[in-house]
Design a protein around this motif. Structure first.
Motif, PDB file in Angstrom:
ATOM      1  N   PHE A   1       0.839  -1.194   0.000  1.00 63.35           N
ATOM      2  CA  PHE A   1       0.000   0.000   0.000  1.00 63.35           C
ATOM      3  C   PHE A   1       0.878   1.250   0.000  1.00 63.35           C
ATOM      4  N   GLU A   2       1.866   1.277   0.893  1.00 61.97           N
ATOM      5  CA  GLU A   2       2.728   2.454   1.000  1.00 61.97           C
ATOM      6  C   GLU A   2       3.464   2.724  -0.309  1.00 61.97           C
ATOM      7  N   ARG A   3       3.874   1.673  -0.975  1.00 62.06           N
ATOM      8  CA  ARG A   3       4.566   1.850  -2.257  1.00 62.06           C
ATOM      9  C   ARG A   3       3.641   2.489  -3.286  1.00 62.06           C
ATOM     10  N   PHE A   4       2.428   1.954  -3.419  1.00 59.24           N
ATOM     11  CA  PHE A   4       1.496   2.472  -4.415  1.00 59.24           C
ATOM     12  C   PHE A   4       1.042   3.892  -4.074  1.00 59.24           C
ATOM     13  N   VAL A   5       0.765   4.139  -2.795  1.00 58.11           N
ATOM     14  CA  VAL A   5       0.325   5.473  -2.374  1.00 58.11           C
ATOM     15  C   VAL A   5       1.469   6.473  -2.471  1.00 58.11           C
ATOM     16  N   GLY A   6       2.672   6.053  -2.113  1.00 55.11           N
ATOM     17  CA  GLY A   6       3.820   6.939  -2.152  1.00 55.11           C
ATOM     18  C   GLY A   6       4.104   7.478  -3.541  1.00 55.11           C
ATOM     19  N   GLU A   7       3.823   6.668  -4.549  1.00 52.68           N
ATOM     20  CA  GLU A   7       4.030   7.105  -5.929  1.00 52.68           C
ATOM     21  C   GLU A   7       3.065   8.219  -6.312  1.00 52.68           C
ATOM     22  N   GLN A   8       1.909   8.288  -5.637  1.00 56.75           N
ATOM     23  CA  GLN A   8       0.907   9.305  -5.957  1.00 56.75           C
ATOM     24  C   GLN A   8       1.027  10.552  -5.078  1.00 56.75           C
ATOM     25  N   THR A   9       1.555  10.396  -3.881  1.00 59.44           N
ATOM     26  CA  THR A   9       1.631  11.518  -2.941  1.00 59.44           C
ATOM     27  C   THR A   9       3.013  12.146  -2.856  1.00 59.44           C
ATOM     28  N   GLY A  10       4.006  11.503  -3.464  1.00 58.63           N
ATOM     29  CA  GLY A  10       5.372  12.008  -3.352  1.00 58.63           C
ATOM     30  C   GLY A  10       6.037  11.624  -2.043  1.00 58.63           C
ATOM     31  N   THR A  11       5.492  10.621  -1.360  1.00 63.28           N
ATOM     32  CA  THR A  11       6.069  10.191  -0.082  1.00 63.28           C
ATOM     33  C   THR A  11       6.877   8.900  -0.215  1.00 63.28           C
ATOM     34  N   MET A  12       7.267   8.574  -1.439  1.00 68.78           N
ATOM     35  CA  MET A  12       7.997   7.319  -1.630  1.00 68.78           C
ATOM     36  C   MET A  12       9.377   7.324  -0.967  1.00 68.78           C
ATOM     37  N   HIS A  13       9.870   8.530  -0.635  1.00 64.15           N
ATOM     38  CA  HIS A  13      11.183   8.608   0.010  1.00 64.15           C
ATOM     39  C   HIS A  13      11.067   8.929   1.503  1.00 64.15           C
ATOM     40  N   ASP A  14       9.889   8.747   2.062  1.00 65.54           N
ATOM     41  CA  ASP A  14       9.705   8.948   3.495  1.00 65.54           C
ATOM     42  C   ASP A  14      10.691   8.077   4.273  1.00 65.54           C
ATOM     43  N   VAL A  15      11.356   8.687   5.244  1.00 66.93           N
ATOM     44  CA  VAL A  15      12.354   7.963   6.033  1.00 66.93           C
ATOM     45  C   VAL A  15      11.732   7.449   7.322  1.00 66.93           C
ATOM     46  N   GLY A  16      12.377   6.476   7.936  1.00 67.04           N
ATOM     47  CA  GLY A  16      11.902   5.989   9.216  1.00 67.04           C
ATOM     48  C   GLY A  16      12.135   7.026  10.299  1.00 67.04           C
ATOM     49  N   GLY A  17      11.171   7.181  11.186  1.00 61.93           N
ATOM     50  CA  GLY A  17      11.302   8.186  12.231  1.00 61.93           C
ATOM     51  C   GLY A  17      11.023   9.580  11.702  1.00 61.93           C
ATOM     52  N   ASN A  18      11.309  10.571  12.515  1.00 60.01           N
ATOM     53  CA  ASN A  18      11.082  11.967  12.128  1.00 60.01           C
ATOM     54  C   ASN A  18      12.401  12.692  11.913  1.00 60.01           C
ATOM     55  N   LEU A  19      13.237  12.159  11.074  1.00 58.17           N
ATOM     56  CA  LEU A  19      14.506  12.808  10.772  1.00 58.17           C
ATOM     57  C   LEU A  19      14.259  14.090   9.995  1.00 58.17           C
ATOM     58  N   ALA A  20      15.084  15.092  10.247  1.00 55.02           N
ATOM     59  CA  ALA A  20      14.928  16.375   9.564  1.00 55.02           C
ATOM     60  C   ALA A  20      15.316  16.232   8.098  1.00 55.02           C
ATOM     61  N   VAL A  21      14.393  16.556   7.221  1.00 48.18           N
ATOM     62  CA  VAL A  21      14.645  16.538   5.784  1.00 48.18           C
ATOM     63  C   VAL A  21      14.108  17.839   5.201  1.00 48.18           C
ATOM     64  N   ALA A  22      14.581  18.162   4.021  1.00 48.51           N
ATOM     65  CA  ALA A  22      14.219  19.453   3.422  1.00 48.51           C
ATOM     66  C   ALA A  22      12.737  19.554   3.091  1.00 48.51           C
ATOM     67  N   ASP A  23      12.166  18.488   2.548  1.00 55.06           N
ATOM     68  CA  ASP A  23      10.776  18.533   2.092  1.00 55.06           C
ATOM     69  C   ASP A  23       9.892  17.751   3.047  1.00 55.06           C
ATOM     70  N   GLN A  24       9.325  18.432   4.033  1.00 62.64           N
ATOM     71  CA  GLN A  24       8.468  17.766   5.006  1.00 62.64           C
ATOM     72  C   GLN A  24       7.161  17.285   4.383  1.00 62.64           C
ATOM     73  N   ALA A  25       6.765  17.881   3.252  1.00 60.40           N
ATOM     74  CA  ALA A  25       5.524  17.463   2.601  1.00 60.40           C
ATOM     75  C   ALA A  25       5.605  16.016   2.152  1.00 60.40           C
ATOM     76  N   GLY A  26       6.821  15.525   1.951  1.00 54.30           N
ATOM     77  CA  GLY A  26       7.003  14.150   1.520  1.00 54.30           C
ATOM     78  C   GLY A  26       7.263  13.189   2.661  1.00 54.30           C
ATOM     79  N   GLN A  27       7.135  13.682   3.894  1.00 52.69           N
ATOM     80  CA  GLN A  27       7.398  12.856   5.066  1.00 52.69           C
ATOM     81  C   GLN A  27       6.113  12.558   5.832  1.00 52.69           C
ATOM     82  N   LEU A  28       6.149  11.514   6.648  1.00 49.59           N
ATOM     83  CA  LEU A  28       5.013  11.138   7.470  1.00 49.59           C
ATOM     84  C   LEU A  28       5.454  11.028   8.922  1.00 49.59           C
ATOM     85  N   ASP A  29       4.751  11.732   9.802  1.00 44.68           N
ATOM     86  CA  ASP A  29       5.010  11.528  11.218  1.00 44.68           C
ATOM     87  C   ASP A  29       4.122  10.385  11.709  1.00 44.68           C
ATOM     88  N   CYS A  30       4.125  10.131  13.015  1.00 44.80           N
ATOM     89  CA  CYS A  30       3.388   8.960  13.502  1.00 44.80           C
ATOM     90  C   CYS A  30       1.879   9.135  13.379  1.00 44.80           C
TER      91      CYS A  30
END
Length: 220
Positions: free
Chosen positions: A89-118
């Motif tokens: 699910f995450e793979r298919f959804v990530g391709e549509q939302t731009g979250t395919m590069h979401d990292v584990g945890g809440n590490l600081a990254v430049a584009d928070q729109a592509g990240q998911l918190d808990c």
């Protein structure tokens, strides 16, 4: 003085319990109740600040249902299947939302729109679980609303939850600790409430080890 201290401690526990219940209700309200495979919203950008409409194609949905094509011989086997399905699910959804590069945890990254918190992870995973349930893919588990923990009144964390039908045991389905499209951790909810984190060897985990190093940062 001792009775006063005990009373104060009891009040702290009561406040923490009430606060957790309020937070669980708040996050539960974010879960879309009208989601279908052809149309549902995915949360991202931290605390569900961004909701992106997504859908699965017939081929994508078939790939998910194929995971459950064999009859699960036990609840433990089904938890493995659930973890694999959520990763897909995450793979298919990530391709549509731009979250395919979401990292584990809440590490600081430049584009928070592509990240998911808990919170994002809990809402999305609960949505995926409900879609599986509505399609009668789950033989051994029911789906609950997300859970919230604050074990030391400092750290806080959220997770999706499933309930084993035979014994009513609750399990945390925690996607936050791993990157996008990795199997979530599935651990007993009682241990999760107590502050479980990856690497806690005293707790049985229902999914395979992650392929990458686990994050070491503040929970959220």
């Amino acid at each position: 003085m001792l009775p006063c201290r005990l009373a104060a401690f009891a009040m702290i526990l009561l406040f923490a319990g009430c606060s957790a219940a309020r937070e669980e209700s708040r996050i539960a309200a974010m879960v879309p109740l009208d989601a279908t495979v052809a149309s549902f919203d995915a949360c991202h950008g931290t605390s569900c600040t961004v909701r992106t409409p997504v859908s699965l194609s017939d081929d994508q949905w078939e790939r998910i249902t194929e995971i459950f094509a064999r009859s699960a011989k036990s609840a433990a086997v089904e938890r493995q299947d659930i973890a694999h399905a959520i990763a897909l699910f995450e793979r298919f959804v990530g391709e549509q939302t731009g979250t395919m590069h979401d990292v584990g945890g809440n590490l600081a990254v430049a584009d928070q729109a592509g990240q998911l918190d808990c919170i994002d992870e809990s809402v999305n995973t609960t949505t995926y679980l409900r879609l599986m349930r509505d399609a009668d893919l789950l033989q051994w588990h029911d789906v609950a609303f997300p859970a919230h923990r604050n074990p030391n009144l400092i750290d806080f964390h959220n997770t999706a939850v499933i309930i084993e039908r035979e014994n009513r045991m609750h399990w945390a389905v925690d996607s936050w600790f791993r990157p996008n499209a990795h199997d979530p951790y599935i651990v007993p909810l009682t241990a999760w409430y107590a502050g479980w984190r990856p690497g806690d060897g005293a707790v049985a985990v229902s999914t395979a080890p992650a392929e990458t190093a686990e994050p070491d940062d503040t929970e959220n």
